[in-house]
Design a protein around this motif. Structure first.
Motif, PDB file in Angstrom:
ATOM      1  N   ASP A 101       5.222  12.811   0.149  1.00  0.00           N
ATOM      2  CA  ASP A 101       4.120  11.847   0.112  1.00  0.00           C
ATOM      3  C   ASP A 101       3.076  12.421  -0.840  1.00  0.00           C
ATOM      4  O   ASP A 101       2.361  13.372  -0.506  1.00  0.00           O
ATOM      5  N   HIS A 125      -4.312   3.402  -5.609  1.00  0.00           N
ATOM      6  CA  HIS A 125      -5.746   3.409  -5.335  1.00  0.00           C
ATOM      7  C   HIS A 125      -6.390   4.779  -5.160  1.00  0.00           C
ATOM      8  O   HIS A 125      -7.474   4.882  -4.589  1.00  0.00           O
ATOM      9  N   LYS A 126      -5.733   5.841  -5.663  1.00  0.00           N
ATOM     10  CA  LYS A 126      -6.358   7.168  -5.548  1.00  0.00           C
ATOM     11  C   LYS A 126      -6.464   7.769  -6.954  1.00  0.00           C
ATOM     12  O   LYS A 126      -7.363   7.412  -7.689  1.00  0.00           O
ATOM     13  N   SER A 179       0.864  -1.189   0.000  1.00  0.00           N
ATOM     14  CA  SER A 179       0.000   0.000   0.000  1.00  0.00           C
ATOM     15  C   SER A 179       0.898   1.235   0.000  1.00  0.00           C
ATOM     16  O   SER A 179       2.138   1.115  -0.028  1.00  0.00           O
ATOM     17  N   GLY A 180       0.308   2.400   0.055  1.00  0.00           N
ATOM     18  CA  GLY A 180       1.085   3.642   0.011  1.00  0.00           C
ATOM     19  C   GLY A 180       2.114   3.726   1.130  1.00  0.00           C
ATOM     20  O   GLY A 180       3.231   4.225   0.933  1.00  0.00           O
ATOM     21  N   THR A 181       1.760   3.227   2.300  1.00  0.00           N
ATOM     22  CA  THR A 181       2.663   3.306   3.454  1.00  0.00           C
ATOM     23  C   THR A 181       3.957   2.533   3.208  1.00  0.00           C
ATOM     24  O   THR A 181       5.026   2.917   3.688  1.00  0.00           O
ATOM     25  N   SER A 230      -2.063  10.732  -2.172  1.00  0.00           N
ATOM     26  CA  SER A 230      -3.417  11.085  -2.612  1.00  0.00           C
ATOM     27  C   SER A 230      -3.447  12.271  -3.582  1.00  0.00           C
ATOM     28  O   SER A 230      -4.475  12.557  -4.151  1.00  0.00           O
ATOM     29  N   CYS A 279      -0.795  16.246  -0.530  1.00  0.00           N
ATOM     30  CA  CYS A 279      -2.186  16.483  -0.162  1.00  0.00           C
ATOM     31  C   CYS A 279      -2.448  15.741   1.140  1.00  0.00           C
ATOM     32  O   CYS A 279      -2.393  14.504   1.167  1.00  0.00           O
ATOM     33  N   THR A 300      -4.575  14.119   3.344  1.00  0.00           N
ATOM     34  CA  THR A 300      -5.916  13.564   3.140  1.00  0.00           C
ATOM     35  C   THR A 300      -6.801  13.679   4.383  1.00  0.00           C
ATOM     36  O   THR A 300      -8.018  13.654   4.276  1.00  0.00           O
ATOM     37  N   MET A 324       6.137   4.815   1.493  1.00  0.00           N
ATOM     38  CA  MET A 324       6.679   5.793   2.456  1.00  0.00           C
ATOM     39  C   MET A 324       7.823   5.158   3.251  1.00  0.00           C
ATOM     40  O   MET A 324       8.858   5.784   3.483  1.00  0.00           O
ATOM     41  N   ARG A 336       2.457  10.316  10.108  1.00  0.00           N
ATOM     42  CA  ARG A 336       3.007   9.001   9.714  1.00  0.00           C
ATOM     43  C   ARG A 336       4.489   9.096   9.373  1.00  0.00           C
ATOM     44  O   ARG A 336       5.267   8.195   9.665  1.00  0.00           O
ATOM     45  N   PHE A 363      -1.311  12.014   8.025  1.00  0.00           N
ATOM     46  CA  PHE A 363      -0.279  11.438   7.154  1.00  0.00           C
ATOM     47  C   PHE A 363       1.070  12.119   7.343  1.00  0.00           C
ATOM     48  O   PHE A 363       2.110  11.486   7.173  1.00  0.00           O
ATOM     49  N   THR A 400       3.925  16.393   2.825  1.00  0.00           N
ATOM     50  CA  THR A 400       2.771  15.698   2.247  1.00  0.00           C
ATOM     51  C   THR A 400       2.137  16.607   1.201  1.00  0.00           C
ATOM     52  O   THR A 400       1.766  17.736   1.532  1.00  0.00           O
TER      53      THR A 400
HETATM   54  N1  PMP Z   1      -0.437   9.319   2.564  1.00  0.00           N
HETATM   55  C1  PMP Z   1      -1.598   9.888   2.229  1.00  0.00           C
HETATM   56  C2  PMP Z   1      -1.615  11.353   1.939  1.00  0.00           C
HETATM   57  C3  PMP Z   1      -2.753   9.119   2.148  1.00  0.00           C
HETATM   58  O1  PMP Z   1      -3.910   9.681   1.819  1.00  0.00           O
HETATM   59  C4  PMP Z   1      -2.686   7.737   2.426  1.00  0.00           C
HETATM   60  C5  PMP Z   1      -3.905   6.862   2.328  1.00  0.00           C
HETATM   61  N2  PMP Z   1      -5.045   7.376   2.873  1.00  0.00           N
HETATM   62  C6  PMP Z   1      -1.445   7.205   2.780  1.00  0.00           C
HETATM   63  C7  PMP Z   1      -0.348   8.026   2.818  1.00  0.00           C
HETATM   64  C8  PMP Z   1      -1.288   5.781   3.172  1.00  0.00           C
HETATM   65  O2  PMP Z   1      -1.574   4.936   2.164  1.00  0.00           O
HETATM   66  P1  PMP Z   1      -2.042   3.430   2.448  1.00  0.00           P
HETATM   67  O3  PMP Z   1      -3.256   3.487   3.297  1.00  0.00           O
HETATM   68  O4  PMP Z   1      -2.261   2.960   1.073  1.00  0.00           O
HETATM   69  O5  PMP Z   1      -0.905   2.745   3.123  1.00  0.00           O
END
Ligand code: PMP
Length: 381
Positions: free
Chosen positions: A164, A189-190, A61-63, A167, A137, A139, A66, A91, A88, A135
């Motif tokens: 990041d 997925h965005k 996933s996106g994380t 999104s 955007c 989210t 990261m 994160r 985020f 970041t």
């Molecule tokens: N960064 C941003 C700005 C996000 O919107 C998201 C997902 N909502 C993530 C990181 C994390 O991505 P994921 O949930 O796919 O790990």
């Protein structure tokens, strides 16, 4: 059977052409067919990232993207800057701490954006900072950061800028090469209208040089492995074959329309959503100056339970919007305008929001939100 309109900021609605591509029989990844698909995907991604540099594709996933951006360019004890103005941004701090980095944290009120001057000031005070994490955007708040202004500051130093763009990419402008963003992370997925499962990490020369020197532990996310086979092109481990093959369909749609046109499209949807929310007597979480075109975070009136509102919209009427996260839980809703959302999706979402707000006791003239958005759309044509 209830339809489910996704107005959530990821995953986003998947257009039928992409669903069809996802439904194709799987092919093996060590084949000329997959290599061909991967080559096309990389070229398409370079278009969307606005870069000529390598973009590594990870099954995560996106994380995960990261995490790769943290562990590949730094060494334990390195000082970094992170910006916490939402979930985020936080994160980045959490990831950096998990790897034994020392984050200098800039805390921003949720709904506001960090200013380039704040980064410049901190960099001046700490000339040993190795990386700045921001970041594109946020989210959780619907804020877009001025990445260009920050990049202008960071590029004058030895530190790298890591963005990041999970999104924001493909939704709002981010000129990775022109602005000198050293590492940019996004996911499937965005803006790309695909299921979750693939992350992308774009790396420029300045960051690539650090990749060789960094001593943080890494294995699956070791981008040196991806770099080694990038020119073939190949991936070090089994890639998310189905999503990568379908990504070519997504990239075809994006390229055919063109980035500029898509940015204008999302800006128009965002403006209509903002106007409709205000017409309903609601206010927006993000400051006007940094408000995002990728999603709108709308504050709910006192006494309206956001959790209940989201549940009613989804379970009774089949319209999914996102609620608030962390301290904003129950207090806001977030309506996305990314991926393949169009004018009528927004009108449908607003109409459902009106219905449920009325049910929950908010006082306004039914239809005023939809009418305001309609008037805006008509005037824009
Ligand atoms: N960064 C941003 C700005 C996000 O919107 C998201 C997902 N909502 C993530 C990181 C994390 O991505 P994921 O949930 O796919 O790990």
């Amino acid at each position: 059977m209830k339809k489910n309109l996704l107005l959530t900021p990821g995953p986003t609605h998947i257009p039928v052409e992409i669903c069809q591509a996802l439904g194709k029989p799987i092919i093996h990844h060590r084949t000329p067919q997959f290599q061909e698909a991967l080559k096309e995907v990389i070229e398409g991604l370079q278009y969307v990232f606005q870069t000529k540099n390598d973009i590594y594709i990870l099954a995560s996933s996106g994380t995960g993207g990261m995490e790769a951006a943290v562990c590949n360019f730094l060494s334990a004890g390195d000082k970094v800057i992170t910006v916490e103005g939402g979930k985020f941004g936080e994160r980045w701090t959490e990831l950096c701490k998990a790897y034994g980095l020392i984050p200098e944290v800039i805390t921003i009120e949720w709904g506001k954006a960090v200013k380039a001057e704040q980064i410049a000031e901190l960099l001046q005070k700490n000339n040993d900072v190795k990386a700045v994490f921001v970041t594109l955007c946020e989210t959780s708040t619907g804020v877009t950061t001025d990445i260009k202004a920050i990049a202008d500051v960071v590029k004058e130093t030895d530190a790298i800028l890591i963005v990041d763009a999970v999104s924001g990419l493909g939704v709002v402008d981010m000129q990775t090469d022109n602005w000198a963003v050293d590492v940019a992370v996004s996911a499937s997925h965005k803006g790309f209208m695909l299921p979750p499962g693939v992350a992308f990490v774009a790396v420029n020369q300045k960051a690539a040089a650090l990749m060789e020197k960094a001593t943080l532990p890494r294995y699956y996310f070791d981008l040196r492995k991806s770099k080694k086979v990038f020119s073939k092109p190949d991936t070090p481990f089994t890639p998310a074959i189905g999503i990568i093959v379908a990504l070519n369909e997504s990239l075809r749609i994006i390229k055919e329309e063109g980035l500029e046109k898509r940015f204008a499209h999302f800006a128009r949807l965002a403006e209509a959503t903002r106007k409709a929310a205000k017409a309903l007597g609601l206010s927006l979480l993000a400051d006007e100056a940094c408000i995002s075109n990728a999603l709108t975070a709308i504050k709910l009136p006192e006494g309206i339970d956001g959790g209940k509102l989201v549940k009613l919209m989804r379970d009774t009427y089949g319209i999914s919007v996102a609620g608030g996260q962390a301290q904003l839980k129950g207090k806001i809703i977030r309506i996305a305008h990314m991926g393949c959302i169009d004018e009528y999706d927004i009108l449908t979402g607003i109409s459902c929001l009106e219905k449920v707000l009325k049910k929950l006791g908010h006082s306004f003239k039914l239809g005023v939100g939809v009418a305001t958005a309609q008037e805006f759309f008509n005037g824009e044509e």
